[in-house]
Design an enzyme around this catalytic site. Structure first.
Site, PDB file in Angstrom:
ATOM      1  N   SER A   1       0.808  -1.383   0.028  1.00 24.53           N
ATOM      2  CA  SER A   1      -0.070  -0.193   0.122  1.00 24.53           C
ATOM      3  C   SER A   1       0.796   1.323   0.067  1.00 24.53           C
ATOM      4  O   SER A   1       0.364   2.159  -0.666  1.00 24.53           O
ATOM      5  CB  SER A   1      -0.983  -0.146   1.099  1.00 24.53           C
ATOM      6  OG  SER A   1      -1.816  -0.929   1.053  1.00 24.53           O
TER       7      SER A   1
ATOM      8  N   ASN B   1      -6.134  -7.489  -3.022  1.00 23.31           N
ATOM      9  CA  ASN B   1      -5.772  -7.944  -1.703  1.00 23.31           C
ATOM     10  C   ASN B   1      -4.648  -7.085  -1.105  1.00 23.31           C
ATOM     11  O   ASN B   1      -4.608  -7.535   0.274  1.00 23.31           O
ATOM     12  CB  ASN B   1      -5.372  -9.403  -1.632  1.00 23.31           C
ATOM     13  CG  ASN B   1      -6.421 -10.430  -2.315  1.00 23.31           C
ATOM     14  OD1 ASN B   1      -7.392 -10.394  -1.926  1.00 23.31           O
ATOM     15  ND2 ASN B   1      -6.081 -10.896  -3.543  1.00 23.31           N
ATOM     16  N   TYR B   2      -3.984  -6.060  -1.687  1.00 24.93           N
ATOM     17  CA  TYR B   2      -2.938  -5.751  -0.824  1.00 24.93           C
ATOM     18  C   TYR B   2      -2.923  -4.208  -1.000  1.00 24.93           C
ATOM     19  O   TYR B   2      -2.446  -3.717   0.026  1.00 24.93           O
ATOM     20  CB  TYR B   2      -1.604  -6.029  -1.547  1.00 24.93           C
ATOM     21  CG  TYR B   2      -1.329  -7.507  -1.040  1.00 24.93           C
ATOM     22  CD1 TYR B   2      -0.769  -7.846  -0.132  1.00 24.93           C
ATOM     23  CD2 TYR B   2      -1.379  -8.350  -2.212  1.00 24.93           C
ATOM     24  CE1 TYR B   2      -0.524  -9.139   0.436  1.00 24.93           C
ATOM     25  CE2 TYR B   2      -1.158  -9.732  -1.878  1.00 24.93           C
ATOM     26  CZ  TYR B   2      -0.602 -10.066  -0.648  1.00 24.93           C
ATOM     27  OH  TYR B   2      -0.262 -11.307  -0.321  1.00 24.93           O
ATOM     28  N   LEU B   3      -3.825  -3.512  -1.848  1.00 24.21           N
ATOM     29  CA  LEU B   3      -3.641  -2.209  -1.736  1.00 24.21           C
ATOM     30  C   LEU B   3      -4.929  -1.714  -0.990  1.00 24.21           C
ATOM     31  O   LEU B   3      -5.955  -1.775  -1.422  1.00 24.21           O
ATOM     32  CB  LEU B   3      -3.685  -1.728  -3.473  1.00 24.21           C
ATOM     33  CG  LEU B   3      -2.460  -2.183  -4.245  1.00 24.21           C
ATOM     34  CD1 LEU B   3      -2.605  -2.054  -5.525  1.00 24.21           C
ATOM     35  CD2 LEU B   3      -1.458  -1.718  -3.667  1.00 24.21           C
TER      36      LEU B   3
END
EC number: 5.6.2.1
Length: 717
Positions: free
Chosen positions: A547, A674-676
DNA sequence: AAATTAACTTAGCAGGTTTGGA
DNA sequence: TCCAAACCTGCTAAGTTAATTT
C-alpha cells in the site's frame, strides 16, 4: 529505507531491458502446466451481484417471507432504522466512534479496546433496514425504465457498530449448497478400449475414466506421478472384474470419450440463442435461490454456493498428489452452519446432512472435508458482504498502524543483527527480508504431501547464493526459489554488510537442503512481532509495503496536467510496481506476441493516417490563404480537428502498447484486490478527476464500496 | 512445545462475455 | 457487423494465523 523496493524491478522478466545481468533461463517451467483442469461445462450466469440491489419478482416471495420472519424475531428493527443518520463523514473512524473519543489516536476497534457495550447481543447493530432494501427491490420491479441504473440505497455497514468480541452474526439463514450435477453415463456408442478391445465399463469406473479423458490434451496426463496416482484411484472405483482386466494404463484408450466431449463442447457453442438464454435463465434462477443468504437482517451474496464437482486433482507445480481422484461430495459430507431460529436448509430428498450446527463465532455457511489433503472447504460470503468488508478494512487499518511504528521496528531488527544470540539474529534477518522483499512468512509443510515451495522462514541454503561483489555492487544476495503456487521468485538484492555476514554465518557448515533459519519458524517470528505491535504478523508487512508503495508511486508518477489515459497508465505503473514487489507473476498470454504485433500494425497505420491528415491540413491552409473565404477557413478548421483526433488516437494506442508490454508477465489483479488499500486509489481518483470506474470494475466497486464511500481526496494511507 | 486443525486470505488460470475499432 | 482483445468471473488450490489437542 522505507519503500525502497526499486531493486525488485529485475526480478520477474529474465529477458527484459533493465535487467542486464541475470540470464536465468526459466528453468522452472511450472507455470505451463498449472491447473488447467476443470473443463466441465460451466454455463455460467451473468451474475447480478450486489446485495440489496435490484431483484425481480421471482424473488419476492422469498423476500417477503424473510421480512416477516425478521419482524417476528426482531420487532425493533424499524425503530432502529435511522439511528445512524446523523453521523458525519469526517467522524467516521474504524470503531465507529467520533474521533475525539479516541484519546491516543491509535485505537482501532478491531484491536479490542474495552468493549463499551458488553451487551452486544442486544445491540442495535445490523438491525436496521432490511425493509428499506426490500422496498427498493420492489420499486425496481415495476419502475421499469430506470430499473437497472437506479442508484439503490445500499446498506452502509461501515457506518454501523461492529461486534467487539468473536461473534460474527446473530442471525443467519440460507438454502444450503448446490451440488454438482449427477453423473450422466456415456451413450453406448462412445466406447472405451483396453488393449485394442472394446470394454464396457461399470458406471463408477466410467465416470472416473471420463475425468481422465477430459484432460487428455493436457501435458500433465503424460506425467508419471499423475498417471500413477490416477490409475491407483481409478482402480479403487472398478469392479473386481475390471480390476483384474485393467492392469496397465498405457493400454487404455480414452480417445472416443475425449472426442465425444470435444463434440459436446462444440455443440454447446453452436446452440441457438434461445437455448443459451434458457440456460442463462436457469442459472439466474439458481443464483437467486441459492446465491444469497440473510445475515443479521441483510440479504448478502454468497461467494461460492456450488459444491466443487468431482474430478482429478491437479495441484500447482510439482505436486505429489496430482492425478488423484477428488471424490464427489454428498449431503452426508456436509456440515451446515446457520442460526437456530432460522429456516434450516433442507438436504435433497432421501438424504441427510452430516451435521447442522449453530456457531456464530465463524463466518461460514457450509463446510465439508476434501479427500486429497483432508482439509476443510467452506462456503462463505461474497467480498461485498459486511463480514468480508469489515475484515478487509481491518486489515488495512492494521497496516496503517504498522506504518506508525515501522521505523522503530526497523531500528530494532537492525540492532538485532548484532545480537549474540543466533536465534535473534536469524529472526532479525528474516524480518528484514519480509520487510524489504515482501516475502511471505513461510510455514513448514509436510514433505510428500504438497509441492516443495518455501517462504521466508522455510528458506533453505540452496535458495540463496551470496556474492561478495556483483555487477559493481557489494554484498549481493541472489534468491531463487519456488514460492506459493510454485511461482518462482528470482531476485538479486544488494544487502547491508551486516546482513551479508550473518547469512554467511547461517550458511556455514550446512548442506544445500538445510534450513537457512534453523532457529526460527513462523510461530516464533509472529510471537515476536506480536510483542512489537499488538496484532502484528508477518503478512502485515506485505500489506503495508504494497500500500505504501502504491501511494508513493502514485505521488511520483502522476501529474494533474496529464490527460486521463496518461493518468491511468501511471496508475497501472504504480500498481505494477506493487505487483513486482509482491512477485505476482503470470504466464505471458498465449497470444501475446501476436496481439502485440497487431497493435504495432495499428500504430503504424495510424501514423500514416496522421501524416496524411497533416498534409491535407497544410494544403487546406495554403488554400485558405489564397482564397480567403469562409468555406476554406472552415475546411482548415475541420482538418485541424482531424489531425488532433488522430494524434489523440495514436497517443492512446502507444500508451496501450507500452502498458501491455510492461504487463507481459505481471498480474495486477491480486495486489489490487488483496494488498492495496482501496482508499488510496479512491483518493487518487478524486484528486485527479479520474472516474473511479476507470480503476475499479463493478465487482471491485462492490467489494470496495466502503472505501469509495468514505475516502476523500486527502486520504492518506 | 510440538503437532494438528480450523478458519480465513491470497493466488493464477480457464473460459465465457463484453467491448471497441475496422 | 465482425473479430480480436480486453475484461471479468468462477474456480479451487495454497497460503497464513490462531486455537486446540496431544
Amino acid at each position: 529505507m522505507s519503500g525502497d523496493h526499486s531493486h525488485n524491478d529485475s526480478q520477474i522478466d529474465s529477458g527484459s531491458r533493465h535487467n542486464d545481468s541475470h540470464k536465468h533461463k526459466d528453468k522452472y517451467k511450472d507455470k505451463e502446466h498449472k491447473h488447467k483442469d476443470h473443463k466441465k461445462d460451466k454455463e455460467r450466469e451473468k451474475s447480478k451481484y450486489s446485495n440489496s440491489e435490484h431483484r425481480d419478482s421471482s424473488d419476492k416471495k422469498h423476500r417477503d417471507k424473510d421480512k416477516e420472519r425478521l419482524k417476528l424475531k426482531d420487532g425493533s428493527s424499524d425503530k432502529q432504522k435511522d439511528k445512524h443518520k446523523e453521523k458525519k463523514k469526517e467522524e467516521r473512524s474504524f470503531d465507529g466512534k467520533p474521533k475525539k473519543e479516541k484519546e491516543n489516536g491509535f485505537e482501532s476497534p478491531f484491536i479490542k479496546s474495552e468493549p463499551e457495550n458488553n451487551d452486544f447481543y442486544h445491540s442495535p447493530k445490523h438491525e436496521k433496514s432490511l425493509k428499506r432494501e426490500l422496498k427498493k427491490g420492489e420499486a425496481v420491479t415495476d419502475g421499469k425504465k430506470k430499473a437497472k441504473k437506479e442508484p439503490e440505497e445500499k446498506w452502509k455497514w461501515w457506518e454501523e457498530e461492529r461486534y467487539t468480541d468473536g461473534v460474527k452474526w446473530k442471525f443467519l439463514e440460507h438454502k444450503g449448497p448446490v451440488f454438482a450435477p449427477p453423473y450422466e453415463p456415456l451413450p453406448s456408442n462412445v466406447k472405451f478400449y483396453y488393449d485394442g478391445k472394446h470394454m464396457k465399463l461399470s458406471p463408477g469406473a466410467e465416470e472416473v475414466a471420463t475425468f481422465f479423458a477430459k484432460m487428455l490434451d493436457h501435458e500433465y496426463t503424460t506425467k508419471d506421478v499423475f498417471r500413477k496416482n490416477f490409475f491407483k484411484d481409478w482402480r479403487k472405483e472398478m469392479t473386481s472384474e475390471e480390476k483384474s482386466k485393467l492392469t496397465d494404463l498405457n493400454k487404455c484408450d480414452f480417445s472416443e470419450m475425449s472426442e465425444y466431449f470435444k463434440a459436446q463442447s462444440e455443440a454447446r457453442k453452436a446452440m441457438t440463442k434461445e437455448e443459451k438464454l434458457k440456460i442463462k435463465a436457469e442459472n439466474e434462477r439458481i443464483l437467486q435461490e441459492y446465491g444469497f443468504c440473510v445475515m443479521d437482517n441483510h440479504k448478502e451474496r454468497i461467494a461460492n454456493f456450488r459444491i466443487e464437482p468431482p474430478g482429478l486433482f491437479r495441484g500447482r507445480g510439482d505436486h505429489p498428489k496430482m492425478g488423484m481422484l477428488k471424490r464427489r461430495i454428498r449431503p452426508e459430507d456436509i456440515i451446515i452452519n446457520c442460526s437456530k431460529d432460522s429456516n434450516h436448509p433442507k438436504p435433497p430428498p432421501g438424504t441427510k446432512w452430516k451435521e447442522v450446527r449453530h456457531d456464530n463465532k465463524v463466518t461460514w455457511l457450509v463446510s465439508w472435508t476434501e479427500n486429497i489433503q483432508g482439509s476443510i472447504k467452506y462456503i462463505m460470503l461474497n467480498p461485498s458482504s459486511r463480514i468480508k468488508g469489515e475484515k478487509d478494512w481491518q486489515k488495512y487499518e492494521m497496516a496503517r498502524r504498522l506504518k506508525k511504528c515501522v521505523d522503530r521496528i526497523r531500528a530494532q531488527y537492525r540492532e538485532d543483527w548484532k545480537s549474540k544470540e543466533m536465534r535473534i539474529r536469524q529472526r532479525a534477518v528474516a524480518l528484514y527480508f519480509i520487510d524489504k522483499l515482501a516475502l511471505r512468512a513461510g510455514n513448514e509443510k509436510e514433505e510428500g504431501e504438497t509441492a516443495d515451495t518455501v517462504g521466508c522462514c522455510s528458506l533453505r541454503v540452496e535458495h540463496l547464493t551470496l556474492h561478495q561483489e556483483m555487477d559493481g555492487q557489494e554484498y549481493v544476495v541472489e534468491f531463487d526459489f519456488l514460492g506459493k503456487d510454485s511461482i518462482r521468485y528470482y531476485n538479486k538484492v544488494p544487502v547491508e554488510k551486516r546482513v551479508f555476514k550473518n547469512l554467511q554465518l547461517f550458511m556455514e557448515d550446512k548442506e544445500p537442503e538445510d534450513d537457512l533459519f534453523d532457529r526460527l519458524n513462523t510461530s516464533i517470528l509472529n510471537k515476536h512481532l506480536q510483542e512489537l505491535m499488538d496484532g502484528l504478523t508477518a503478512k502485515v508487512f506485505r500489506t503495508y509495503n504494497a500500500s505504501i508503495t502504491l501511494q508513493q508511486q502514485l505521488n511520483e508518477l502522476t501529474t494533474s496536467e496529464d490527460n486521463v489515459p496518461a493518468k491511468i497508465l501511471s496508475y497501472n505503473r504504480a500498481n505494477r510496481a506493487v505487483a513486482v514487489l509482491c512477485n505476482h507473476q503470470r504466464a505471458p498470454p498465449k497470444t501475446f506476441e501476436k496481439s502485440m504485433q497487431n497493435l504495432q500494425t495499428k500504430i503504424d497505420a495510424k501514423k500514416e493516417q496522421l501524416a496524411d491528415a497533416k498534409r491535407e491540413l497544410k494544403s487546406a491552409k495554403a488554400d485558405a490563404k489564397v482564397r480567403r473565404d469562409e468555406k476554406s477557413k472552415k475546411a482548415v478548421e475541420s482538418k485541424k480537428k482531424a489531425v488532433q483526433r488522430i494524434e489523440e488516437q495514436l497517443m492512446k494506442l502507444e500508451v496501450q502498447a507500452t502498458d501491455r508490454e510492461e504487463n507481459k508477465q505481471i498480474a495486477l489483479g491480486t495486489s489490487k484486490l488483496n494488498y492495496l488499500d482501496p482508499r488510496i486509489s479512491v483518493a487518487w481518483c478524486k484528486k485527479l478527476g479520474v472516474p473511479i470506474e476507470k480503476i475499479y470494475n463493478k465487482t471491485q466497486r462492490e467489494k470496495f464500496a466502503w472505501a469509495i464511500d468514505m475516502a476523500e481526496k486527502d486520504y492518506e494511507f
